[in-house]
Design a protein around this motif. Structure first.
Motif, PDB file in Angstrom:
ATOM      1  N   ALA A 294       0.821  -1.212   0.000  1.00  0.00           N
ATOM      2  CA  ALA A 294       0.000   0.000   0.000  1.00  0.00           C
ATOM      3  C   ALA A 294       0.849   1.254   0.000  1.00  0.00           C
ATOM      4  N   GLU A 295       1.971   1.207   0.709  1.00  0.00           N
ATOM      5  CA  GLU A 295       2.856   2.369   0.768  1.00  0.00           C
ATOM      6  C   GLU A 295       3.499   2.660  -0.583  1.00  0.00           C
ATOM      7  N   GLN A 296       3.460   1.670  -1.490  1.00  0.00           N
ATOM      8  CA  GLN A 296       3.938   1.893  -2.856  1.00  0.00           C
ATOM      9  C   GLN A 296       2.799   2.329  -3.779  1.00  0.00           C
ATOM     10  N   GLY A 297       1.596   2.493  -3.206  1.00  0.00           N
ATOM     11  CA  GLY A 297       0.463   2.983  -3.985  1.00  0.00           C
ATOM     12  C   GLY A 297      -0.421   1.911  -4.572  1.00  0.00           C
ATOM     13  N   GLN A 302      -4.248  -1.087  -0.453  1.00  0.00           N
ATOM     14  CA  GLN A 302      -4.846  -0.006   0.330  1.00  0.00           C
ATOM     15  C   GLN A 302      -6.263  -0.366   0.758  1.00  0.00           C
ATOM     16  N   PHE A 303      -7.033  -0.926  -0.169  1.00  0.00           N
ATOM     17  CA  PHE A 303      -8.397  -1.345   0.162  1.00  0.00           C
ATOM     18  C   PHE A 303      -8.386  -2.418   1.247  1.00  0.00           C
ATOM     19  N   ASN A 304      -7.500  -3.387   1.125  1.00  0.00           N
ATOM     20  CA  ASN A 304      -7.448  -4.461   2.109  1.00  0.00           C
ATOM     21  C   ASN A 304      -6.957  -3.980   3.470  1.00  0.00           C
ATOM     22  N   TRP A 325      -6.818   4.569   4.636  1.00  0.00           N
ATOM     23  CA  TRP A 325      -6.487   3.663   3.526  1.00  0.00           C
ATOM     24  C   TRP A 325      -7.632   3.543   2.538  1.00  0.00           C
ATOM     25  N   TYR A 326      -8.874   3.555   3.034  1.00  0.00           N
ATOM     26  CA  TYR A 326     -10.011   3.556   2.116  1.00  0.00           C
ATOM     27  C   TYR A 326      -9.941   4.798   1.215  1.00  0.00           C
ATOM     28  N   GLN A 338     -14.671   3.171  -2.161  1.00  0.00           N
ATOM     29  CA  GLN A 338     -15.594   4.307  -2.196  1.00  0.00           C
ATOM     30  C   GLN A 338     -16.858   4.012  -1.396  1.00  0.00           C
ATOM     31  N   VAL A 339     -17.394   2.799  -1.545  1.00  0.00           N
ATOM     32  CA  VAL A 339     -18.589   2.409  -0.799  1.00  0.00           C
ATOM     33  C   VAL A 339     -18.294   2.387   0.701  1.00  0.00           C
ATOM     34  N   ASN A 340     -17.221   1.708   1.088  1.00  0.00           N
ATOM     35  CA  ASN A 340     -16.921   1.564   2.513  1.00  0.00           C
ATOM     36  C   ASN A 340     -16.584   2.891   3.169  1.00  0.00           C
ATOM     37  N   LEU A 341     -15.842   3.740   2.440  1.00  0.00           N
ATOM     38  CA  LEU A 341     -15.525   5.058   2.987  1.00  0.00           C
ATOM     39  C   LEU A 341     -16.799   5.891   3.104  1.00  0.00           C
ATOM     40  N   GLY A 342     -17.649   5.794   2.096  1.00  0.00           N
ATOM     41  CA  GLY A 342     -18.903   6.538   2.135  1.00  0.00           C
ATOM     42  C   GLY A 342     -19.752   6.152   3.328  1.00  0.00           C
ATOM     43  N   LEU A 343     -19.879   4.853   3.577  1.00  0.00           N
ATOM     44  CA  LEU A 343     -20.681   4.390   4.714  1.00  0.00           C
ATOM     45  C   LEU A 343     -20.053   4.792   6.040  1.00  0.00           C
ATOM     46  N   LEU A 344     -18.729   4.659   6.118  1.00  0.00           N
ATOM     47  CA  LEU A 344     -18.020   5.006   7.351  1.00  0.00           C
ATOM     48  C   LEU A 344     -18.249   6.478   7.699  1.00  0.00           C
TER      49      LEU A 344
END
Length: 450
Positions: A294-297, A302-304, A325-326, A338-344
């Motif tokens: 994830a740190e490499q993009g 990042q999602f996981n 990360w989301y 996008q879905v998980n961040l939106g709900l959060l």
């Protein structure tokens, strides 16, 4: 340019030039001394010195970096049959090394002066850049010099000719010819060509599809530490492509590539740990490898990481860290993030609700056709005690969610909710809803906000 200036220096006039002495100076990074010994030799036609001077100009070592001069000396050596110089010159033509840029200072100066005094401009440009400002891309020239080097047995040049044939650059696309050149290079032990040849066998391009041959060449490249071959083998053994699935072997090859920093191998190894396939189930290892990726993009990593933190797989749930990360994954277009961040954000899990931003992320996911995002938007807008309550919008999103869902009980449930909401709307409100849906169908991205 610089060669003539250096030739007049005291150091070059007081001793006889010596190629080996120049080489010894080069090896201890005394490039100025190397130039002092090699420059007189190149003007005498010494092919190896010409090749070495080309390298110095290409790298800016001991001289001012100038690809025009680099190509000039590579050509001088290549015309004498110097194999490495042929290959280097081919690279210059293939890549357009040093090709003049419109914004470059010499180019702008030349264009300005040439308007008032063309002759003076040409003379001064030639004085400052005797071998040109650079060398433009020329695939036919690149192919010519690659071929000379390849026919002399240069493995990397053979691979490059294979690439040109594989992609149809400068020649008609021909995977069979590409395979021939890849094989010549691969048999000399060039790992990149071994991987390329393996890929042709795996896909049946230019050769009969042969998984055994593909594996054999992938393994030869992997043994040399070629990371893409290690990754290819890992994927083959994880999914059992043409062979029996072998999660343990997959994990071993993923680890080899992951330890070299390959982001896809890192996240895939982490996911094997999450599932306990080929390795013991261990979410701490999943966290470790996903974070490195994830740190490499890597968007999948990042999602996981968001999932690991939001679900508390390595401890207590950490919604703030999950959101970090989301968000990174969502900004790269990952619809699940996008879905998980939106709900959060919309529900304020782990903090104060950020309804506007949360809805915006759900709309972005819906614009990609995600039926779950549409369903959640419907639910948000349908909740009477929510600040988002909007009966028209709820009706719209339940209808669109139903249309995006396969026939079955789930779709029937969404249709029932839409019907219930629609029956409570006025005819004017239903018309507004119809307009919204028509506009959405025309261009969902324009309807993301609002």
């Amino acid at each position: 340019m610089f060669g003539k200036l250096l030739k007049r220096s005291k150091s070059t006039g007081s001793r006889k030039p010596d190629f080996q002495r120049g080489l010894a100076a080069f090896e201890v990074e005394d490039y100025a001394a190397a130039v002092a010994d090699w420059l007189p030799l190149v003007e005498q036609g010494h092919a190896e010195a010409q090749y070495r001077m080309g390298q110095l100009y290409a790298r800016g070592q001991g001289v001012v970096r100038d690809f025009g001069d680099a190509a000039h000396w590579f050509r001088k050596a290549a015309e004498q049959g110097h194999t490495e110089a042929c290959f280097s010159l081919a690279l210059c033509y293939a890549n357009g090394e040093g090709a003049a840029q419109e914004s470059a200072l010499p180019v702008r100066w030349y264009k300005t002066v040439s308007k008032t005094n063309p002759a003076a401009a040409e003379a001064n440009l030639a004085l400052l850049y005797p071998n040109g400002l650079g060398i433009g891309p020329d695939i036919s020239q690149a192919l010519h010099w690659y071929r000379l080097a390849a026919e002399a047995g240069h493995a990397e040049a053979q691979h490059h000719i294979g690439l040109l044939n594989a992609f149809g650059q400068g020649v008609p696309q021909d995977h069979a010819v590409a395979a021939e050149w890849y094989r010549k290079s691969a048999e000399q032990g060039y790992a990149v060509a071994q991987h390329a040849l393996a890929s042709l066998y795996a896909n049946g391009q230019g050769v009969e599809r042969d998984i055994e041959q593909a594996l054999a060449w992938y393994e030869r490249a992997a043994e040399q530490g070629f990371v893409n071959a290690q990754l290819a083998l890992a994927i083959v053994y994880e999914h059992g492509t043409g062979v029996g699935a072998d999660p343990a072997r997959a994990a071993a090859f993923y680890r080899q590539a992951a330890e070299q920093g390959h982001p896809v191998a890192q996240v895939n190894l982490g996911l094997l740990y999450a599932r306990g396939q080929g390795v013991p189930k261990d979410y701490r290892e999943t966290l470790k490898w996903c974070r490195l990726s994830a740190e490499q993009g890597n968007v999948n990593a990042q999602f996981n990481l968001g999932l690991i933190h939001s679900n508390g797989l390595t401890g207590s749930p950490d919604y703030a860290e999950a959101a970090v990360w989301y968000r990174k994954a969502a900004m790269q277009g990952n619809v699940g993030a996008q879905v998980n961040l939106g709900l959060l954000l919309a529900h304020g899990w782990g903090g104060r609700p950020e309804l506007v931003e949360g809805v915006d992320w759900l709309r972005k996911a819906a614009a990609q056709g995600h039926s779950g995002a549409m369903t959640n938007l419907g639910a948000l807008y349908a909740t009477r005690d929510s600040k988002a309550y909007n009966a028209i919008q709820a009706y719209v999103w339940y209808i669109m969610a139903a249309a995006s869902t396969q026939p079955g009980p789930e779709r029937e449930g969404l249709e029932a909710k839409a019907h219930e909401l629609g029956s409570a709307l006025t005819s004017e409100d239903r018309h507004k809803a119809q307009v919204i849906m028509e506009e959405w169908k025309k261009n969902p991205k324009l309807m993301v906000t609002g």
